[in-house]
Design an enzyme around this catalytic site. Sequence first.
Site, short mmCIF file in Angstrom:
data_model
loop_
_atom_site.label_atom_id
_atom_site.label_comp_id
_atom_site.label_asym_id
_atom_site.label_seq_id
_atom_site.Cartn_x
_atom_site.Cartn_y
_atom_site.Cartn_z
N SER A 41 0.88 -1.13 -0.12
CA SER A 41 0.11 -0.06 0.00
C SER A 41 0.89 1.16 -0.08
CB SER A 41 -0.88 0.12 1.20
OG SER A 41 -0.15 0.21 2.23
N LYS A 42 0.11 2.32 -0.21
CA LYS A 42 1.03 3.72 -0.41
C LYS A 42 1.67 3.67 1.07
CE LYS A 42 -0.29 8.56 -0.68
NZ LYS A 42 0.92 8.99 -0.35
N ARG A 43 0.88 3.28 2.25
CA ARG A 43 1.55 3.61 3.46
C ARG A 43 2.65 2.82 3.72
NH1 ARG A 43 -2.42 1.99 7.70
NH2 ARG A 43 -3.98 2.12 6.26
#
Length: 505
Positions: free
Chosen positions: A262-264
Amino acid sequence: MAESNVRVRFAPSPTGPLHIGGVRTALYNYLFARQHGGKLIFRIEDTDSNRFVPGAEEYILDSFKWLGITFDEGVSFGGEHGPYRQSERREIYKKYVNQLLEAGKAYIAFDTPEELEAKRNEIQNFQYDAHTRQQMRNSLTMQKEEVDKLIEDGLQYVVRFKIEPGEEIHVNDMIRGDVCIKSDILDDKVLYKSADELPTYHLANIVDDHLMEISHVIRGEEWLPSAPLHVLLYRAFGWEDSMPRFAHLPLLLKPEGKGKLSKRDGDRLGFPVFPMEWHDPKTGEVSSGYRESGYFPEAVVNFLALLGWNPGTEQELFTLEELVKAFDITKCSKSGAKFDYQKGIWFNHEYILRKSDEEIAQLFAPIVANNGIEATMDQIRQVVHMMKDRVSFVKELWDLCSFFFIAPTTYDGKTVKKRWKEYSAQQMTELADVLEGIDDFSVEGQEPVVMKWVEDKGYKLGDIMNAFRLTLVGIGKGPGMFDISAFLGKEETLRRMHKAIEVLG
Ligand code: GLU
């Protein structure tokens, strides 16, 4: 299927920046098309107007331009199967929705969101399907006149796909083999919404794949659950014979542990998950990109190509042309591919090594200039030649190389303590005299003379070189000493030596 009939597509929804997983999907489509002499089509799936993000389409196209992934047909490329933006194909979809309605393979449903919600509360795990559709407000439970009247009155409706229970659906996947599910688990998917007069993803996707004569659907694993429905739609239209082959690519997983990348993860561990920097038009938030972080497009392509596929040999470095030859969609892994971003950095380092000094110098020159240094291209090239094997990104060069252009004014305390002996000043004064007498200040000109002097004097080579380095660089690191002094030239070398002797004593 004859090779030349290979037609594949990359069909993003313009809902934001293209995720790195999407880039890999496009890359695999590209490699597959090129190796079969086929065509790659760029289609925009924008039937969900709520999720439309301005600038996303342009961003996606720019990303591929940067990466060197080229398309043959599609939005901005033209072609005979256009328009390639789904929002411009409304009339086409209407025709096919009607075809299904007329054949009794789809039906009209008037249930409001509130009514659906009420049903969900009433029935556990409610699903709109063969078991429940008779309890709902649709054209299967209402008289035709009533249905026509409601539509005439302008009541909003959806068209649902009538899925028959008790069927086995086989998806023949080039990576996963035969994937079989029972039709009972599927719900009567919405294919069309009168509210915006647009089809949903599923219908538009199938109609377009058919009309655009797509031969192979290569896409992310997240679309595998939709594939049985897609097979049923092909059947409902009577298009089984031209149904594309499927290949659902493995998920990209977090660098550590389980779960989808994910972007996180990128924010947390400090790596980009987008090809280029993205400025969110709504929030103003800026997300980092591979391009702006200093990656070479070739390195990104090479890195992504090996996430989920490998050639079965030790080879890791591939040009795009080599990938086109070596890639084999059937050899993709079924299980997720761990996103090892460190490997991406390694690839960039390898590409720095493989690029010419000239090319790296061109990229480094503006950085040198930005630091207020006037240097010739030849000097920059020399520095690059000496130092490029030490970095993974061009931007890392400055910190390592600034001493070539800026004389040290301070000397690293630890190194001084360890390397600057009580006799170092004396030895460096003598060395400066020796260097003074050398006319040919190239590496070859200096080295034998200095070596002979060290030997004649009976000095320890280590003592001399360590102190020499400290005087020219200010720290205990750097390339070969004579490379440095040759680059600096006699005058600057002696100036730095005298300065250090004065300061360090
Ligand atoms: N529009 C879908 C996406 O955003 C396309 C999925 C497919 O390739 O069928 O990925």
